[in-house]
Design a protein around this motif. Sequence first.
Motif, PDB file in Angstrom:
ATOM      1  N   ARG A  89       0.833  -1.211   0.000  1.00 58.65           N
ATOM      2  CA  ARG A  89       0.000   0.000   0.000  1.00 58.65           C
ATOM      3  C   ARG A  89       0.868   1.262   0.000  1.00 58.65           C
ATOM      4  NH1 ARG A  89      -3.450  -3.338   2.996  1.00 58.65           N
ATOM      5  NH2 ARG A  89      -2.476  -2.783   4.991  1.00 58.65           N
ATOM      6  N   GLU A 103       2.146   1.610  -3.529  1.00 62.19           N
ATOM      7  CA  GLU A 103       1.056   2.079  -4.380  1.00 62.19           C
ATOM      8  C   GLU A 103       0.838   3.582  -4.184  1.00 62.19           C
ATOM      9  OE1 GLU A 103      -3.552   0.832  -5.502  1.00 62.19           O
ATOM     10  OE2 GLU A 103      -2.503  -0.161  -3.854  1.00 62.19           O
ATOM     11  N   ASP A 126       1.020   6.623  -6.957  1.00 65.71           N
ATOM     12  CA  ASP A 126      -0.031   7.627  -7.148  1.00 65.71           C
ATOM     13  C   ASP A 126       0.530   9.043  -7.112  1.00 65.71           C
ATOM     14  OD1 ASP A 126      -1.939   5.638  -7.345  1.00 65.71           O
ATOM     15  OD2 ASP A 126      -2.572   5.771  -5.246  1.00 65.71           O
ATOM     16  N   GLU A 163       4.839 -10.830  -6.627  1.00 64.76           N
ATOM     17  CA  GLU A 163       3.422 -10.567  -6.343  1.00 64.76           C
ATOM     18  C   GLU A 163       2.726 -10.199  -7.652  1.00 64.76           C
ATOM     19  OE1 GLU A 163       1.932 -10.844  -3.418  1.00 64.76           O
ATOM     20  OE2 GLU A 163       3.704 -11.221  -2.181  1.00 64.76           O
ATOM     21  N   ASN A 180      -0.420 -10.276  -8.697  1.00 62.44           N
ATOM     22  CA  ASN A 180      -1.633  -9.458  -8.638  1.00 62.44           C
ATOM     23  C   ASN A 180      -1.281  -7.991  -8.429  1.00 62.44           C
ATOM     24  OD1 ASN A 180      -3.430 -11.598  -9.056  1.00 62.44           O
ATOM     25  ND2 ASN A 180      -3.548 -12.064  -6.867  1.00 62.44           N
ATOM     26  N   PHE A 181      -0.274  -7.748  -7.590  1.00 64.14           N
ATOM     27  CA  PHE A 181       0.162  -6.378  -7.362  1.00 64.14           C
ATOM     28  C   PHE A 181       0.822  -5.816  -8.616  1.00 64.14           C
ATOM     29  CE2 PHE A 181       3.247  -3.212  -5.700  1.00 64.14           C
ATOM     30  CZ  PHE A 181       2.330  -2.333  -5.156  1.00 64.14           C
ATOM     31  N   ARG A 241       0.176  -6.565 -11.661  1.00 72.24           N
ATOM     32  CA  ARG A 241      -0.902  -6.267 -12.601  1.00 72.24           C
ATOM     33  C   ARG A 241      -1.571  -4.934 -12.254  1.00 72.24           C
ATOM     34  NH1 ARG A 241      -4.064  -9.722 -15.669  1.00 72.24           N
ATOM     35  NH2 ARG A 241      -3.172 -11.536 -14.604  1.00 72.24           N
ATOM     36  N   LYS A 242      -1.689  -4.668 -10.956  1.00 71.48           N
ATOM     37  CA  LYS A 242      -2.401  -3.472 -10.491  1.00 71.48           C
ATOM     38  C   LYS A 242      -1.581  -2.198 -10.668  1.00 71.48           C
ATOM     39  CE  LYS A 242      -4.744  -1.749  -6.308  1.00 71.48           C
ATOM     40  NZ  LYS A 242      -5.062  -2.057  -4.895  1.00 71.48           N
ATOM     41  N   ILE A 243      -0.276  -2.291 -10.414  1.00 67.70           N
ATOM     42  CA  ILE A 243       0.525  -1.072 -10.299  1.00 67.70           C
ATOM     43  C   ILE A 243       1.362  -0.747 -11.530  1.00 67.70           C
ATOM     44  CG2 ILE A 243       2.590  -2.133  -9.288  1.00 67.70           C
ATOM     45  CD1 ILE A 243       2.735   0.248  -7.367  1.00 67.70           C
ATOM     46  N   ASP A 267       2.935   0.259 -14.949  1.00 67.11           N
ATOM     47  CA  ASP A 267       2.736   0.903 -16.251  1.00 67.11           C
ATOM     48  C   ASP A 267       3.424   0.075 -17.329  1.00 67.11           C
ATOM     49  OD1 ASP A 267       1.421   3.487 -15.439  1.00 67.11           O
ATOM     50  OD2 ASP A 267       3.269   3.669 -14.275  1.00 67.11           O
ATOM     51  N   ALA A 315       0.518  -3.844 -18.345  1.00 68.19           N
ATOM     52  CA  ALA A 315       0.172  -4.952 -17.454  1.00 68.19           C
ATOM     53  C   ALA A 315      -0.656  -6.029 -18.144  1.00 68.19           C
ATOM     54  CB  ALA A 315      -0.575  -4.423 -16.230  1.00 68.19           C
ATOM     55  N   ASP A 316      -1.384  -5.664 -19.193  1.00 66.05           N
ATOM     56  CA  ASP A 316      -2.230  -6.674 -19.830  1.00 66.05           C
ATOM     57  C   ASP A 316      -1.438  -7.698 -20.639  1.00 66.05           C
ATOM     58  OD1 ASP A 316      -1.600  -5.248 -22.105  1.00 66.05           O
ATOM     59  OD2 ASP A 316      -3.635  -4.575 -22.521  1.00 66.05           O
TER      60      ASP A 316
END
Length: 256
Positions: free
Chosen positions: A194, A197, A201, A212, A214-215, A217-219, A221, A237-238
Amino acid sequence: MNDLVPTAAGTADSANDIVVLRDVHKSFGQIEVLKGVSFQVKRGEVTVLIGKSGSGKSTALRCIDRLEKVNRGHIQVCGHVLTDPTLDLRQLRLDVGIVFQSYNLFPHLTIGENIMLAPRSVKKLGKAQAIALAQQCLSQVGLSEKFDAYPEQLSGGQQQRAAIARSLAMQPKVMLFDEVTSALDPQLTGEVLRVIEGLADQGMTMVMVTHEMNFARKIADQLVFMHQGKVWEVGPADVLDHPQTEELRDFLGHDL
């Protein structure tokens, strides 16, 4: 495979690229760990290096901070050409912060003193200014109340966040994270992620090695998939949803 268009040595591939690796080779004895690695990192973006253990991710990260010297190739970071014999290593370390899996906090110093140490000794900040900076950085990682605590009084997640605050206190242009959650349990991992992240931001340029997914994929660029010392895929990420190589499909099948 990711092949960059060659450019003149000492120039970034675009004005917005703050980190450039081009055809980087690194060996330890007879073992070649990096076999022509190339990728770029844009200012204000998060690049995540993924791949199996031993693929060269951490070595590539350490080369960005010149903790390891390359055998061949070109690296430019924040305008510094790392293969230049006149490189100002001190200025490079001011521009680039790095956080490792181990916290490396001095146990005999309070958290505040740990964070103030480099700004006072390297940047020659006065005590009052260093205290204010340390308090600001601790607030940024959610540890405002731990200024006077000692490392042994903190959980692993809190110690890792303190280590991040210590790097932030040098006000770097780029932050590097090398498997910073691998020694933490899931709850403490979430605390640290967090914080990272939040830095993303705020527009901090970051390069991180993590398992990680999942992380990532989330964060991210940009994702850089490494395998056997080479870059096999680079993209947003895709790429995790549409892997183009059998090697990435195999890695995701084992790690998702």
